[in-house]
Design a protein around this motif. Sequence first.
Motif, mmCIF file in Angstrom:
data_model
loop_
_atom_site.group_PDB
_atom_site.id
_atom_site.type_symbol
_atom_site.label_atom_id
_atom_site.label_comp_id
_atom_site.label_asym_id
_atom_site.label_seq_id
_atom_site.Cartn_x
_atom_site.Cartn_y
_atom_site.Cartn_z
ATOM 1 N N TYR A 34 5.067 5.176 6.484
ATOM 2 C CA TYR A 34 5.204 3.897 6.119
ATOM 3 C C TYR A 34 4.620 4.029 4.737
ATOM 4 O O TYR A 34 3.429 3.910 4.761
ATOM 5 C CB TYR A 34 4.672 3.003 7.126
ATOM 6 C CG TYR A 34 5.353 1.676 6.928
ATOM 7 C CD1 TYR A 34 5.404 0.798 6.020
ATOM 8 C CD2 TYR A 34 5.892 1.075 8.232
ATOM 9 C CE1 TYR A 34 5.971 -0.404 6.009
ATOM 10 C CE2 TYR A 34 6.362 -0.230 8.279
ATOM 11 C CZ TYR A 34 6.270 -0.598 7.215
ATOM 12 O OH TYR A 34 6.752 -2.331 7.177
ATOM 13 N N LEU A 35 5.212 4.006 3.473
ATOM 14 C CA LEU A 35 4.794 3.904 2.372
ATOM 15 C C LEU A 35 4.977 2.851 1.609
ATOM 16 O O LEU A 35 5.908 1.903 1.622
ATOM 17 C CB LEU A 35 5.521 4.995 1.687
ATOM 18 C CG LEU A 35 5.744 6.239 2.137
ATOM 19 C CD1 LEU A 35 6.549 7.183 1.334
ATOM 20 C CD2 LEU A 35 4.253 7.121 2.432
ATOM 21 N N VAL A 36 3.937 2.667 0.532
ATOM 22 C CA VAL A 36 4.057 1.252 -0.108
ATOM 23 C C VAL A 36 4.001 1.860 -1.656
ATOM 24 O O VAL A 36 3.310 3.019 -2.097
ATOM 25 C CB VAL A 36 2.845 0.177 -0.098
ATOM 26 C CG1 VAL A 36 3.138 -0.293 1.293
ATOM 27 C CG2 VAL A 36 1.621 0.861 -0.299
ATOM 28 N N LEU A 37 4.558 1.294 -2.724
ATOM 29 C CA LEU A 37 4.355 1.614 -4.123
ATOM 30 C C LEU A 37 3.830 0.550 -4.644
ATOM 31 O O LEU A 37 4.134 -0.855 -4.573
ATOM 32 C CB LEU A 37 6.027 1.597 -4.575
ATOM 33 C CG LEU A 37 6.206 2.165 -6.026
ATOM 34 C CD1 LEU A 37 7.170 2.829 -6.219
ATOM 35 C CD2 LEU A 37 6.217 0.949 -6.988
ATOM 36 N N GLU A 38 2.863 0.728 -5.554
ATOM 37 C CA GLU A 38 1.980 -0.025 -6.196
ATOM 38 C C GLU A 38 2.053 0.245 -7.620
ATOM 39 O O GLU A 38 2.309 1.336 -8.067
ATOM 40 C CB GLU A 38 0.633 0.296 -6.004
ATOM 41 C CG GLU A 38 0.138 -0.303 -4.620
ATOM 42 C CD GLU A 38 -1.219 0.042 -4.431
ATOM 43 O OE1 GLU A 38 -1.882 -0.725 -3.421
ATOM 44 O OE2 GLU A 38 -2.027 1.169 -4.946
ATOM 45 N N ARG A 39 1.873 -0.828 -8.309
ATOM 46 C CA ARG A 39 1.768 -0.643 -10.115
ATOM 47 C C ARG A 39 0.577 -1.595 -10.288
ATOM 48 O O ARG A 39 0.447 -2.750 -10.101
ATOM 49 C CB ARG A 39 2.839 -1.082 -10.779
ATOM 50 C CG ARG A 39 2.758 -0.977 -12.206
ATOM 51 C CD ARG A 39 3.837 -1.274 -12.940
ATOM 52 N NE ARG A 39 3.624 -1.063 -14.520
ATOM 53 C CZ ARG A 39 3.863 -1.934 -15.419
ATOM 54 N NH1 ARG A 39 4.194 -3.135 -15.239
ATOM 55 N NH2 ARG A 39 3.497 -1.572 -16.724
ATOM 56 N N ASP A 40 -0.392 -0.740 -10.913
ATOM 57 C CA ASP A 40 -1.809 -1.550 -11.369
ATOM 58 C C ASP A 40 -2.400 -2.323 -10.087
ATOM 59 O O ASP A 40 -2.662 -3.338 -10.111
ATOM 60 C CB ASP A 40 -1.513 -2.440 -12.364
ATOM 61 C CG ASP A 40 -1.063 -1.654 -13.546
ATOM 62 O OD1 ASP A 40 -1.535 -0.496 -13.808
ATOM 63 O OD2 ASP A 40 -0.159 -2.497 -14.211
ATOM 64 N N GLY A 41 -2.231 -1.806 -8.968
ATOM 65 C CA GLY A 41 -2.661 -2.284 -7.615
ATOM 66 C C GLY A 41 -1.772 -3.222 -6.909
ATOM 67 O O GLY A 41 -2.412 -3.908 -6.081
#
Length: 187
Positions: A69-76
């Motif tokens: 189960y993955l999340v993608l973050e940009r600058d938190g």
Amino acid sequence: MTAFGNMNPNESMPETIRIRDASPDDAERLLAIYRPYVTDTAVTFEYAVPDTESFRQRITRTLENGYPYLVLERDGNILGYAYASRFRERKAYDYCAEISIYLDMNARHRGLGRYLYDRLETELKARGIRDLIAVITIPSEEPDPYLSPDSPRFHRSCGFTEAGCLHRCGLKFERWYHISFMEKFIN
């Protein structure tokens, strides 16, 4: 060049983007991403938005069952998530996984989904999964105000092919929808 930098999926992921394992503590933000898919689209056949605790339990159950189960973050800031689950219960299906992806409505069409799916595919390969299955809603009538052609197009661009269709099997917004099964062999 977009607000997210150069998002050509053939290039490496920009340094400002990070993909990590989801945690049940991410439930509130992931639910905020999922909410408009429930209320405004036929992408999911859920009629009511789940509460935060039940969404937290979904994440926990997926992780406890050994699926990514993955999340993608940009600058938190979490912009999207993708996960896999067991396709069917019988032992013979141990080598296939159903996969799902949801992006913040303002983060779509920037290549982020490709990064998530590439990472998900890598993790599933390492677990011995051979066949990825995406279950995609297709309108039974055109035009459809609740569904765009984006999902089938995205999955085809990721190497998925159509494997079958169930016709007029889902009812949402007083409209009938088909379900397309798309698959990709990875091992």
